[in-house]
Every structure is written in structure tokens, then in C-alpha cells.
Motif scaffolding. Structure first.
Motif, PDB file in Angstrom:
ATOM      1  N   UNK A  84       0.821  -1.212   0.000  1.00 13.18           N
ATOM      2  CA  UNK A  84       0.000   0.000   0.000  1.00 13.18           C
ATOM      3  C   UNK A  84       0.856   1.264   0.000  1.00 13.18           C
ATOM      4  N   UNK A  85       2.085   1.169   0.523  1.00 13.63           N
ATOM      5  CA  UNK A  85       2.919   2.372   0.586  1.00 13.63           C
ATOM      6  C   UNK A  85       3.670   2.616  -0.716  1.00 13.63           C
ATOM      7  N   UNK A  86       3.766   1.589  -1.569  1.00 11.18           N
ATOM      8  CA  UNK A  86       4.560   1.718  -2.786  1.00 11.18           C
ATOM      9  C   UNK A  86       3.941   2.725  -3.746  1.00 11.18           C
ATOM     10  N   UNK A  87       4.801   3.565  -4.324  1.00 10.13           N
ATOM     11  CA  UNK A  87       4.318   4.544  -5.295  1.00 10.13           C
ATOM     12  C   UNK A  87       4.705   4.179  -6.710  1.00 10.13           C
ATOM     13  N   UNK A  88       5.190   2.966  -6.895  1.00  6.68           N
ATOM     14  CA  UNK A  88       5.643   2.520  -8.212  1.00  6.68           C
ATOM     15  C   UNK A  88       4.878   1.259  -8.595  1.00  6.68           C
ATOM     16  N   UNK A  89       4.361   1.227  -9.814  1.00  9.14           N
ATOM     17  CA  UNK A  89       3.493   0.123 -10.228  1.00  9.14           C
ATOM     18  C   UNK A  89       4.197  -1.229 -10.158  1.00  9.14           C
ATOM     19  N   UNK A  90       5.474  -1.260 -10.569  1.00 10.20           N
ATOM     20  CA  UNK A  90       6.177  -2.531 -10.620  1.00 10.20           C
ATOM     21  C   UNK A  90       6.369  -3.099  -9.212  1.00 10.20           C
ATOM     22  N   UNK A  91       6.679  -2.216  -8.259  1.00  4.22           N
ATOM     23  CA  UNK A  91       6.875  -2.698  -6.888  1.00  4.22           C
ATOM     24  C   UNK A  91       5.543  -3.047  -6.249  1.00  4.22           C
ATOM     25  N   UNK A 138       3.499   0.610 -18.968  1.00  2.93           N
ATOM     26  CA  UNK A 138       4.912   0.861 -19.246  1.00  2.93           C
ATOM     27  C   UNK A 138       5.107   1.265 -20.699  1.00  2.93           C
ATOM     28  N   UNK A 139       4.284   0.701 -21.598  1.00  3.72           N
ATOM     29  CA  UNK A 139       4.454   1.012 -23.014  1.00  3.72           C
ATOM     30  C   UNK A 139       3.953   2.412 -23.352  1.00  3.72           C
ATOM     31  N   UNK A 140       2.937   2.887 -22.621  1.00  4.53           N
ATOM     32  CA  UNK A 140       2.313   4.143 -23.013  1.00  4.53           C
ATOM     33  C   UNK A 140       2.667   5.329 -22.120  1.00  4.53           C
ATOM     34  N   UNK A 141       3.339   5.061 -21.002  1.00  2.00           N
ATOM     35  CA  UNK A 141       3.631   6.148 -20.071  1.00  2.00           C
ATOM     36  C   UNK A 141       5.138   6.356 -19.966  1.00  2.00           C
ATOM     37  N   UNK A 142       5.572   7.564 -19.623  1.00  4.16           N
ATOM     38  CA  UNK A 142       7.015   7.810 -19.505  1.00  4.16           C
ATOM     39  C   UNK A 142       7.676   6.993 -18.397  1.00  4.16           C
ATOM     40  N   UNK A 143       7.021   6.797 -17.262  1.00 11.93           N
ATOM     41  CA  UNK A 143       7.587   5.911 -16.237  1.00 11.93           C
ATOM     42  C   UNK A 143       6.451   5.197 -15.511  1.00 11.93           C
ATOM     43  N   UNK A 144       6.811   4.422 -14.505  1.00 13.39           N
ATOM     44  CA  UNK A 144       5.825   3.545 -13.877  1.00 13.39           C
ATOM     45  C   UNK A 144       5.309   4.086 -12.543  1.00 13.39           C
ATOM     46  N   UNK A 145       5.483   5.387 -12.295  1.00 11.81           N
ATOM     47  CA  UNK A 145       4.964   5.940 -11.045  1.00 11.81           C
ATOM     48  C   UNK A 145       3.434   5.963 -11.087  1.00 11.81           C
ATOM     49  N   UNK A 168       1.529   8.134  -9.695  1.00  9.49           N
ATOM     50  CA  UNK A 168       1.065   9.500  -9.962  1.00  9.49           C
ATOM     51  C   UNK A 168       1.095   9.801 -11.450  1.00  9.49           C
ATOM     52  N   UNK A 169       2.092   9.234 -12.169  1.00 12.73           N
ATOM     53  CA  UNK A 169       2.149   9.457 -13.615  1.00 12.73           C
ATOM     54  C   UNK A 169       0.914   8.885 -14.286  1.00 12.73           C
ATOM     55  N   UNK A 170       0.534   7.690 -13.870  1.00 14.16           N
ATOM     56  CA  UNK A 170      -0.653   7.061 -14.461  1.00 14.16           C
ATOM     57  C   UNK A 170      -1.895   7.909 -14.185  1.00 14.16           C
ATOM     58  N   UNK A 171      -2.013   8.415 -12.950  1.00  8.32           N
ATOM     59  CA  UNK A 171      -3.188   9.218 -12.609  1.00  8.32           C
ATOM     60  C   UNK A 171      -3.200  10.524 -13.398  1.00  8.32           C
ATOM     61  N   UNK A 187      -9.111   4.749  -9.234  1.00  7.93           N
ATOM     62  CA  UNK A 187     -10.450   5.156  -9.637  1.00  7.93           C
ATOM     63  C   UNK A 187     -10.453   6.433 -10.483  1.00  7.93           C
ATOM     64  N   UNK A 188      -9.707   7.492 -10.093  1.00 11.43           N
ATOM     65  CA  UNK A 188      -9.757   8.725 -10.897  1.00 11.43           C
ATOM     66  C   UNK A 188      -9.293   8.505 -12.330  1.00 11.43           C
ATOM     67  N   UNK A 189      -8.335   7.569 -12.544  1.00 12.87           N
ATOM     68  CA  UNK A 189      -7.828   7.343 -13.900  1.00 12.87           C
ATOM     69  C   UNK A 189      -8.811   6.533 -14.731  1.00 12.87           C
ATOM     70  N   UNK A 190      -9.490   5.573 -14.099  1.00 18.03           N
ATOM     71  CA  UNK A 190     -10.289   4.622 -14.874  1.00 18.03           C
ATOM     72  C   UNK A 190     -11.776   4.965 -14.907  1.00 18.03           C
TER      73      UNK A 190
END
Lengths: 598, 101
Positions: free
Chosen positions: A128-135, A186-193, A195-198, A264-267
């Protein structure tokens, strides 16, 4: 300061797991003390995170470790949602470990047991604390592994082992969905954070975002045991009861809700996504409740009840009620953990899980009966336990936003909940005559004294059920402050304050819900008198049949996969030259593809 | 024919010889030798590419890495061959494939 606390929350359980594993079974006292201490450390740090004085800004990243250009940074983010779930995981985890000291006394290989429980607590907090999708994915899988290993803890029992494997396979279906979503991101975003996805979700092509959203939804459905992937949870009850309380009621199954709420905000703009969530949640509320009404195994009743209550949270997220559904999550974690631990104490004393062989335990085990009664009242949503507030807030939200469908489902679910809770409480503690099931009649225990390590967690959780809704303004405030992308779906501290008052108590929807709840109890009373009611037994047969269909479908998928594997196995000839030809042809094909696409 | 073309021809020739060797040989030591030739082709290709693109230092470091890894592969492969010879007293890959069952 905050960074240190975050590290303690994650690393204290992991370090504890290592130490406990090293100490092993040679010195049980040291091992138990170490396990409880590691939990207490983590829980203290998690609670301190809530009160840590820090001017929170929109960027709450407290730790950032670079991991190269593709993965980005391993970040740990102590925002409202993450702190909320860390507190639940560590506090209830510590109580479960404490309870285990008494409950598991004398069992073999307890070093493995405590190490896995602590590993789970740390992984859940990291998730829950991770801010990176891969982790996030990494720790998501780590919790699934711990769940599997703990369900199959009694590894000389074939039932436990197959239940563990079933849980692993079904949750992996969701894991694959999550992985597909993350690879697409990962293919469509600059990095996997995260916050980047949101932030960038609007720039992702809508078809791609749809695949991403439904991949994540699949992951949530599998992890949170929603219909049709709920089949692993009832079987997971083979796990030791404190594990059921911690992993399969209070924490891991909430990871799905967390995932949905986080993204939720992204999807939400993806067509059909929120509707699918609501449908899945509603089906789970009804089917889970229906199955709980007829199950005879005490832990299975609680498991089906968990499916049903998780349905409330899932549907709540679909409604956009992120705060309400997370508040529900907290309440449910506390009262369901309490009910599971009480059930554990009863099972510990009687040595059976069959409710038909219980009864008349009230006079024998009042120290378990009272906490169980408090937990049951919260599960039913009786005022003014925490379950009442969380359920009413959710129902109120559905009513206010004019979602009549969910309002009806929620209220109906409350009636079903009342039915099975009343039945369960009656059968375990008050039923006059115990029926002999099977060849042996269980013996009633003499008035026993439970060890303090089992009693104290029950008392603390019972107090939690009564007061856990009090600090809710702080949570509301914290979440609103630290989750900028979710702000429109959250409520402020003032609103929370207003909702948790006479406004909700005196509202029409509360009156309706309480009436339906009372009707549920009355219905149960009516049918418990007439032993063989036609209508009721028909409903029970329907519930059993639907459960059998889900299980058979899952079994067929497994058989099909095995058949496919035995066919594709022939490709492995073992002949070196053929393998080289295969490699060469694949190389030619890839080069051709590269040239063609240039 | 300039030097680049000559080198490229060398890469292709080594690649072909190595692949041919791996394909037709069933004797494990010969297979290891053929594999070594294949890797040398890759090594030469990296160096040529470095010279062609002007990033010589990158190519050199890559080349060194390949040499190290290649050595480890050769040592491990030969050690396995010795073990197989001792246990199965046979170095024919087609016959060894029967061990699978």
C-alpha cells in the motif's frame, strides 16, 4: 522523520520474520516474544504516521530510490490511503500474532508460521505504501505467496494443501490481469509511477486505457474474492484461524479494494468500468450473503459473509464513494477480525467447526460470548457500533446520488446479513439441543479459562468495534489533503463530522435499513421454528447449486490447461539439433518481422 | 571491398560455421566448440558495430563483458561434459536425450 517511520513499518516485520525464522522452534518463548515485538514496533510506527506532524503537500513521496530509466524510482508514499491500510495491517496483524501465541501453542513448526505472518504484514504495508506500479505488483504477489503458504500451513493435511494451491491459482488469474495492465502502462507512459498514471491517463488512447482498467479490475476481483472468483476464500478457511482473521478478513482481501480506489480517478471515464464494478459488487453481496445463510461450518459462514461485505466496498468504489468505502473497509476489518478470533477461541475449546455441534456455549464461554455478540451487532449494523456508521454512510451515499439499484441491493444485503448473523450467533451460543453430526458427539468444555494472550486481543478488538469510528474525521482530513487526484470523490473533515451525527441517524434510509435488518432477524426466527420450510430449503438448494457451478467451471479450466500442457509438451523433443533449428527459425522470423516493420 | 565489408563477411562466416557445427554435431565437445565459434561471431559483430557507429568505448566494454561471460559458459559446459562422460559414459546428444524419460 516520516521516512524513518515508513521504513520501520515495512522493515520491522521483515526483520522480525528473519529473526523468528532463525530462532526457530528451539526457544519458543524467545520466538513468540520476538514475533509480538516486531508487530508492536510496526503498529506503533504506523499509528505514529497518522499523527506525524508534517506540512503535507500534494507530493507525499518520503523515500525515493532510483532504479534505472525503465522502472523509474522505487518510491514510498505515505498518503492518507496508504497510512490508513498500513494501520489496519499492522495493528490487526499484531493482535492476530498475540492471539496465535495462545491459539497455536504446542503446534509444530511455529517458527515458519510466525515468520510467514510477519513477512505478510511487511509485504502488505509495502504494497500500500509503494508509489511505483512494478513494486506494487511485486508486493501484491508477495502477499499472495504468504496467503498460500499459510493456508497450507498444516502441510500434512491434503485438504489444506489443495486449498492453498486453489487460492494461489485463482489469485494468480488476477495477478496476470495486473501484470498485463502494468506492462501496457509501461508502453504508453514515460515511467511507472502511480502518480504518472493518474496524471497522464487522459493522454492514453481510450481503447488501451480500457484494457488497463479491466486488467486491474480482474486483479481486484480475484484478490478481494468477488463473484465469480470468490471460490478460493471458503476453502482458504483450512488456514489456522488467526491467519483467516488477519489475511482473509482484515487485510489481504482488502488489497483489491485498495487497487480500485487508488486508480479510480484514472479509470472512472472508461465506459462500462464503474458499472462493471457495481454489478460485480452487487452479485457478491447477494450470493455471498445467500451462501452464508445456509452454511453449517462456522468459519465458512464468516468467509461467505466476508465475500458479501467486500461486495459492499467494491460497489461503493464503483459508486465513487471512495471515502465511505474505505471507512467501511476499516470497520469491516475490525469487526470481522474480532468475529474470526472469537470463532477461533470457540473452535479451540470444542475442536469442531460445525455449528450444529455447538450451542449452549454462552454460560461456558462468556468471555468469548460478549466480544462475539459485539462483533455480530456491528456486522448487522446495529447502532452505534462501527458497522452501523460505515453501512449507513454507504447507503446514504447511494440514496443521495440517486442510485436506486444499489440502494435496494445494499438494503437487501443488510437484511440477509441480519439473517445469517442471527442464525450464527444463536447456533453457536444459545441453541438448546446440539444435534449429533457424524458418529461422534462433541463434548462441551467445562468452564475454562482462556489464556490471557487469547483473551486480550478479543477485548481490544471489541473496544475497537465500539470506538473505531471516532477518529474518522482525522482520516477524512488526511485523505483529502494528500490525495489530490481523488479529491472530488472524498469528503472533508467537516462533512465527515456532519455525517457521523444525528443527520445520518435520523435519515429515512437509516430507518429503512434498520427495518429490513429487523425483518431479516424475524424471518430467521420464523424459519428456525419450522424445521423444514419449503421456500427456504429451495433457496438453499439454489445457493448450493450456483456455488457448485462456479467450482466446476474453475475445475474444467484447470483440466483444460493441463491438457494443453500435455499437448505442447511434445514440442520439447530433447534433441539438441532440433532445438537449434527452432532457435534459428525463431531468429529468422524475428529479423524478418523487424525488417518488415521498418 | 572496404574493411567494414570484410569484417562483416567475417561475422557472417563465423556465424554460419558455428550454426552449422551446432546443427550437425552430436558429440558434445564438438557442440561446445561450435558454440564458442558462434559467440566469437557475436563478439566480432559488437566490435564492428562499435567502430561503425563511432562508439568504440561502449563496444569495447560490451566486448569485454561478452568475453567474461563466454569463458564462464565454456567452463561450465565443459564441466558438465566431464560429468556426463563419467556418469553416462556417452557423449552423443541424441542418445543422451533418452535420459529424459
Amino acid at each position: 522523520m516520516v521516512a524513518t517511520l515508513v521504513f520501520i513499518v515495512i522493515l520491522a516485520p521483515w526483520l522480525g520474520a528473519l529473526l523468528v525464522w532463525l530462532v526457530g522452534d528451539s526457544r519458543p518463548r524467545t520466538r513468540n516474544t520476538l514475533a509480538v515485538l516486531a508487530g508492536v514496533f510496526a503498529a506503533t510506527a504506523a499509528v505514529a504516521l497518522l499523527f506525524a506532524a508534517q506540512p503535507f503537500t500534494t507530493d507525499d513521496t518520503v523515500v525515493s530510490i532510483p532504479f534505472g530509466p525503465f522502472i523509474g524510482h522505487l518510491t514510498l508514499v505515505a498518503d492518507g490511503l496508504a497510512v490508513y491500510l498500513s494501520i489496519i495491517a499492522t495493528v490487526i496483524g499484531t493482535l492476530a500474532i498475540w492471539f496465535s501465541v495462545g491459539y497455536m501453542r504446542g503446534a509444530a513448526q511455529l517458527g515458519r508460521y510466525y515468520a510467514l505472518v510477519l513477512l505478510f504484514i511487511g509485504s502488505m504495508c509495502a504494497l500500500v505504501l509503494s508509489g511505483n506500479l512494478l513494486f506494487l505488483f511485486l508486493f501484491w504477489e508477495a502477499t499472495a505467496f504468504c496467503s498460500y503458504a499459510l493456508i497450507a500451513f498444516h502441510n500434512d493435511d491434503p485438504k489444506a494443501v489443495s486449498a492453498g494451491i486453489k487460492a494461489l491459482i485463482v489469485t494468480q488469474v488476477g495477478g496476470v490481469g495486473l501484470l498485463i495492465g502494468i506492462l501496457i502502462a509501461a508502453a504508453y507512459l514515460p515511467d511507472l509511477q502511480i502518480t504518472t498514471l493518474l496524471q497522464e491517463s487522459a493522454n492514453v488512447p481510450s481503447a488501451v486505457l480500457g484494457v488497463l482498467a479491466f486488467g486491474f479490475l480482474l486483479a481486484a476481483i480475484a484478490k478481494s474474492a468477488q463473484v465469480p472468483l470468490h471460490i478460493w476464500l471458503p476453502d482458504a478457511m483450512e488456514a489456522p484461524t488467526p491467519v483467516s482473521a488477519l489475511i482473509h478478513a482484515a487485510t489481504m482481501v482488502n488489497a483489491g479494494i485498495y487497487l480500485l480506489a487508488r486508480f479510480y480517478p484514472a479509470f472512472a471515464p472508461v465506459p462500462g468500468w464503474t458499472v462493471s464494478i457495481m454489478v460485480v459488487g452487487s452479485l457478491s453481496i447477494l450470493l455471498g450473503g445467500l451462501l452464508a445463510m445456509f452454511a453449517n461450518d462456522l468459519k465458512r459462514v464468516l468467509a461467505y459473509s466476508t465475500v458479501s461485505q467486500l461486495g459492499y466496498m467494491v460497489a461503493g468504489v464503483g459508486l465513487g464513494a471512495l471515502f465511505e468505502s474505505n471507512f467501511f473497509l476499516l470497520s469491516h476489518a475490525v469487526y470481522k477480525a474480532l468475529l474470526f478470533l472469537c470463532a477461533g477461541a470457540v473452535i479451540h475449546e470444542l475442536g469442531t467447526r460445525d455449528m450444529r455441534r455447538m450451542g449452549r456455549l454462552w454460560s461456558k464461554l462468556p468471555q468469548v460470548g460478549w466480544p462475539f455478540l459485539i462483533g455480530a451487532a456491528a456486522l448487522m449494523g446495529l447502532p452505534f457500533f462501527n458497522g452501523f456508521w460505515s453501512k449507513e454512510l454507504l447507503i446514504e451515499h447511494a440514496a443521495e446520488h440517486g442510485n436506486g439499484f444499489l440502494f435496494v441491493i445494499f438494503v437487501l444485503g443488510a437484511g440477509i446479513t441480519a439473517y445469517y448473523t442471527a442464525r450464527m450467533t444463536w447456533l453457536v451460543f444459545f441453541a438448546p439441543g446440539r444435534q449429533a453430526v457424524g458418529d461422534q458427539q462433541s463434548t462441551l468444555p467445562k468452564r475454562t479459562h482462556l489464556p490471557i494472550s487469547m483473551l486480550a486481543p478479543l477485548v481490544l478488538l471489541a473496544i475497537g468495534v465500539i470506538v473505531a469510528w471516532l477518529p474518522v474525521e482525522r482520516f477524512a482530513h488526511r485523505m483529502l489533503l494528500t490525495l489530490p487526484y481523488h479529491a472530488t470523490f472524498l469528503i472533508s473533515a467537516e462533512q465527515a463530522d456532519m455525517l457521523l451525527s444525528t443527520k445520518t441517524v435520523l435519515s429515512l434510509s437509516t430507518a429503512v435499513t434498520l427495518t429490513i435488518t429487523a425483518l431479516g432477524v424475524l424471518l430467521w426466527w420464523r424459519f428456525s421454528k419450522s424445521r423444514h420450510s419449503d421456500a427456504m430449503s429451495r433457496v438453499g438448494a439454489f445457493a448450493d447449486k450456483s456455488e457448485a457451478i462456479f467450482n466446476r467451471a474453475a475445475g474444467q479450466i484447470v483440466t483444460g490447461t493441463q491438457g494443453l500442457a500435455s499437448v505442447s509438451q511434445r514440442a520439447q523433443t530433447g534433441q539438441l539439433t532440433w532445438n537449434v533449428v527452432g532457435i534459428f527459425l525463431a531468429l529468422v522470423a524475428l529479423l524478418g518481422l523487424a525488417l518488415w516493420s521498418m | 571491398m572496404n574493411s567494414f565489408q570484410v569484417l562483416l563477411l567475417g561475422v557472417i562466416a563465423l556465424l554460419g560455421i558455428g550454426l552449422y557445427g551446432v546443427l550437425i554435431n552430436r558429440h558434445l565437445i564438438k557442440v561446445v566448440i561450435a558454440l564458442q565459434i558462434l559467440v566469437k561471431a557475436a563478439l566480432l559483430a559488437v566490435i564492428v558495430a562499435g567502430r561503425f557507429t563511432g562508439r568504440v568505448s561502449l563496444a569495447e566494454s560490451m566486448g569485454l563483458t561478452i568475453i567474461v561471460i563466454d569463458t564462464i559458459v565454456a567452463v561450465l559446459a565443459l564441466a558438465l561434459v566431464v560429468q556426463i562422460k563419467q556418469r553416462a559414459n556417452n557423449l552423443d546428444s541424441a542418445e543422451l536425450a533418452q535420459l529424459k524419460h
